[in-house]
Design a protein around this motif. Structure first.
Motif, PDB file in Angstrom:
ATOM      1  N   ALA A  89       0.813  -1.218   0.000  1.00 24.76           N
ATOM      2  CA  ALA A  89       0.000   0.000   0.000  1.00 24.76           C
ATOM      3  C   ALA A  89       0.847   1.269   0.000  1.00 24.76           C
ATOM      4  CB  ALA A  89      -0.932   0.007   1.212  1.00 24.76           C
ATOM      5  N   THR A  90       2.127   1.161   0.290  1.00 29.67           N
ATOM      6  CA  THR A  90       2.973   2.350   0.335  1.00 29.67           C
ATOM      7  C   THR A  90       3.939   2.445  -0.835  1.00 29.67           C
ATOM      8  OG1 THR A  90       4.491   1.143   1.802  1.00 29.67           O
ATOM      9  CG2 THR A  90       2.851   2.567   2.836  1.00 29.67           C
ATOM     10  N   THR A  91       4.453   1.266  -1.303  1.00 28.43           N
ATOM     11  CA  THR A  91       5.439   1.306  -2.389  1.00 28.43           C
ATOM     12  C   THR A  91       5.069   0.418  -3.575  1.00 28.43           C
ATOM     13  OG1 THR A  91       6.737  -0.512  -1.418  1.00 28.43           O
ATOM     14  CG2 THR A  91       7.286   1.736  -0.733  1.00 28.43           C
ATOM     15  N   GLY A  92       4.098  -0.480  -3.406  1.00 25.21           N
ATOM     16  CA  GLY A  92       3.785  -1.445  -4.460  1.00 25.21           C
ATOM     17  C   GLY A  92       2.669  -0.989  -5.371  1.00 25.21           C
ATOM     18  N   THR A  93       1.986  -1.980  -5.991  1.00 25.36           N
ATOM     19  CA  THR A  93       0.956  -1.676  -6.988  1.00 25.36           C
ATOM     20  C   THR A  93      -0.279  -1.024  -6.388  1.00 25.36           C
ATOM     21  OG1 THR A  93       0.107  -3.926  -6.723  1.00 25.36           O
ATOM     22  CG2 THR A  93       1.661  -3.549  -8.521  1.00 25.36           C
ATOM     23  N   ALA A  94      -0.441  -1.082  -5.052  1.00 23.93           N
ATOM     24  CA  ALA A  94      -1.632  -0.510  -4.412  1.00 23.93           C
ATOM     25  C   ALA A  94      -1.357   0.845  -3.781  1.00 23.93           C
ATOM     26  CB  ALA A  94      -2.155  -1.474  -3.348  1.00 23.93           C
ATOM     27  N   LYS A  95      -0.227   1.488  -4.145  1.00 24.02           N
ATOM     28  CA  LYS A  95       0.181   2.707  -3.444  1.00 24.02           C
ATOM     29  C   LYS A  95      -0.763   3.883  -3.681  1.00 24.02           C
ATOM     30  CE  LYS A  95       3.475   3.875  -7.133  1.00 24.02           C
ATOM     31  NZ  LYS A  95       4.900   4.041  -7.455  1.00 24.02           N
TER      32      LYS A  95
END
Length: 566
Positions: free
Chosen positions: A523-529
């Motif tokens: 949620a912070t650096t990946g695909t969900a950011k």
């Protein structure tokens, strides 16, 4: 000779008379037996029905509240308008000589209730004391009818019986959860249907005696059985959370040009309480039969409105109505896609085949040992290179998930799949929950295991998905989702309560914490950011699953269609 003939004649006459008397009394006794014993019960019921009038007294349907006791559905007073044709004919026409009173009543009453005069006039020809003219009449119209009765001195010709009408003060708000009621005040969908027995109450009855002219007897001949009002529901739905969810889902549906509506669920992962649930486009439960979808309205309008196409048009209208009533959160299945990767990761960690640092090199596709099987591509065709489990989840890498599935094997994978609740309905307290479609353990061949590992080629409901996700987040416990917190009576006493129900522990608390930490990084650096909210600890996962069945049905031609979820 004459005397002998006279005696014989007298004897014959006596015999004939005796036979006639015996036959007559026998016929009379037979008829009495027939009337009193054979037909006695039927005739008694008929007599009672002629002498007594039963009037049903509606029970007030219970109120539906949100978790903070805000009213989401309530019942308001309305009226049922009833004619007594027997009274009109005998009392008004015959006794009082009001020859044209029937025509005047029909015309005036039809004008007040917006009905056809001929239809009202036809009711007066019925051989009955009870003919319903219209139900759910509002108070302003009731007052006009009372004025009409007084003006024309109609006595019992028109009667007004108390009734109730369901109101939803916020319109379409939470309609997929609330549902609606029909003209008989019975729940059709939503909690209105699933908790109908609690909400509906028990109707009462007023029994009154009528004389030979069909006129009501004095009140001392009445018997009243009071109606028992229904219980009320307190939902787990929070009106504020519901408001923001509806707004967000509607914006998402518009921006993504969703073809088959969009849905959203907010669930307390520890208790299973549904704090919000919505489907867009939805409908107004105050007017549920009005179709709101513009595409459906256009399709219906394209069907000629004539006798030849009447059945086709009616079917199209019925299909469109049922679609807008359908709660997509629980009644529709879909391929979950990449959101399922958090489940696969949890399975693999719990079974001990990998840890956060276990590496696999993604080349952009998964190549099977069997050369006759086509490779499966990663969404990132260039390949992610060497990845840890954390990287594989953050990058939403398909080959990494396939690798996890192959390491676990179909037996372990299916056992966890079943434990997470994907092979059974959740049992949420809403009607119409669908069954999932999946491969059994024996059907999980190498390709099926591979595609299932990253959430393709099986179909589940959104409520199943969020219930499984809750288990990933809450320490590994599969909880029972529910939308009703408790049932209460008019005094606020609890009649029934839905407490937290834990079905089983699927993964350990340690695995839950470790996977949640990885999803927090997603949620912070990946695909969900893009979903990160500053100041909050957020764990999320995205998914864009292919509608592969639809694409195959179209001969694999044209563009693929997708289901986006978060």
């Amino acid at each position: 000779m004459a005397k002998g003939n006279t005696v014989r004649l007298w004897r014959r006459s006596l015999i004939v008379l005796m036979v006639m008397l015996i036959a007559g009394f026998g016929l009379l006794i037979f008829r009495l037996v027939q009337l009193q014993i054979v037909e006695g019960e039927t005739l008694q019921k008929g007599a009672v029905s002629q002498q007594l009038k039963d009037t049903t007294i509606s029970a007030k349907r219970g109120t539906i509240y949100d978790c903070n006791m805000k009213v989401l559905a309530t019942s308001a007073d309305v009226w049922k308008v009833v004619l007594d044709p027997n009274y009109i004919r005998k009392e008004l026409v015959q006794d009082q000589g009001k020859e044209n009173i029937q025509d005047e009543i029909a015309e005036r009453l039809a004008g007040i209730l917006d009905l056809e005069t001929a239809d009202v006039r036809a009711l007066m020809e019925k051989q009955t004391y009870y003919a319903v003219v219209k139900t759910k009449v509002e108070t302003d119209l009731k007052d006009q009818i009372l004025e009409l009765k007084e003006e024309l001195s109609l006595g019992n010709a028109i009667q007004l019986e108390p009734d109730y009408k369901r109101y939803y003060p916020y319109g379409a708000f939470a309609s997929s959860v609330l549902g609606f009621t029909n003209s008989e005040n019975q729940g059709v969908t939503g909690v209105e249907a699933s908790y109908n027995d609690y909400l509906s109450g028990t109707p009462g009855k007023l029994v009154t005696a009528k004389n030979a002219r069909g006129v009501d007897m004095p009140f001392q001949y009445e018997q009243l059985v009071e109606a028992q009002d229904g219980y009320s529901l307190v939902l787990t739905i929070d009106e504020v959370v519901q408001h923001f969810l509806e707004k967000s889902v509607e914006e998402a549906a518009e921006s993504c040009q969703a073809r088959n509506r969009a849905c959203g669920i907010v669930m307390n992962v520890n208790t299973g309480e549904i704090l919000a649930m919505t489907v867009k486009g939805d409908y107004d439960p105050n007017d549920p039969y009005t179709i709101t979808d513009e595409a459906d309205l256009a399709a219906i309008a394209a069907i000629p409105d004539d006798e030849e196409h009447q059945e086709e048009r009616s079917e199209a209208i019925r299909t469109a109505q049922e679609k807008q009533w359908r709660n997509k959160c629980i009644s529709d299945t879909y391929n979950p896609g990449s959101v399922f990767k958090m489940v696969t990761g949890s399975m693999a960690m719990e079974s001990g085949v990998v840890s956060e640092d276990s590496t696999y090199t993604c080349t952009g596709q998964w190549v099977f040992d069997d050369s006759t099987i086509d490779p499966i591509s990663c969404w990132y065709h260039a390949g992610h290179g060497t990845e840890t489990l954390v990287d594989g989840i953050c990058n939403s890498c398909n080959p990494y998930m396939i690798w996890l599935g192959q390491k676990m094997g179909r037996h372990t994978f299916f056992n966890f799949f079943e434990a997470f609740g994907f092979t059974q309905r959740t049992g949420i307290d809403l009607p119409g929950e669908a069954d999932s479609l999946y491969f059994s353990e024996d059907e999980l061949n190498i390709v099926e295991l591979a595609t299932s590992s990253f959430g393709q080629n099986f179909s589940i409901t959104p409520i199943q998905m969020i219930t499984a996700i809750a288990a990933v987040a809450n320490g590994g416990y599969l909880v029972q989702p529910h939308v009703v917190s408790k049932v209460i009576d008019s005094e606020g006493n609890i009649v029934m309560a839905n407490d937290t129900t834990v079905k089983r522990q699927v993964i350990s608390e340690e695995t839950s914490q470790r996977v949640s930490a990885m999803l927090q990084e997603t949620a912070t650096t990946g695909t969900a950011k893009n979903g990160y909210v500053a100041g909050y600890r957020v764990a999320r996962k995205t998914a864009t699953s292919e509608k592969i069945d639809e694409w195959n049905a179209e001969g694999r031609e044209g563009e693929k269609k997708y289901i986006a979820s978060y």
